[in-house]
Design a protein around this motif. Sequence first.
Motif: not given
Length: 75
Positions: A29-32, A37-39
């Motif tokens: 959901d965050l990527e969409e 920012g980063a994992i």
Amino acid sequence: MDSTGHINAEGGAYAGLDRYVARKRVVADLEEQGLLGAIKDHTKQRGPLRPLQDVVEPRLSTQWFIRFSRWPTRR
């Protein structure tokens, strides 16, 4: 998160999901939305006497404290 590792009712759209499934959905959901920012993996060193095979999750719980009227003095 409840004691079984499922997201509780406070988790909104992720309520009832297993923590691993919920984590993947949150990331998706965050990527969409373009908000990721980063994992990064974080590791914490453990003592050799208690090997753990599972992820240790931070979890809020009820805490208790003792109030002292005066701290004991050292002699």
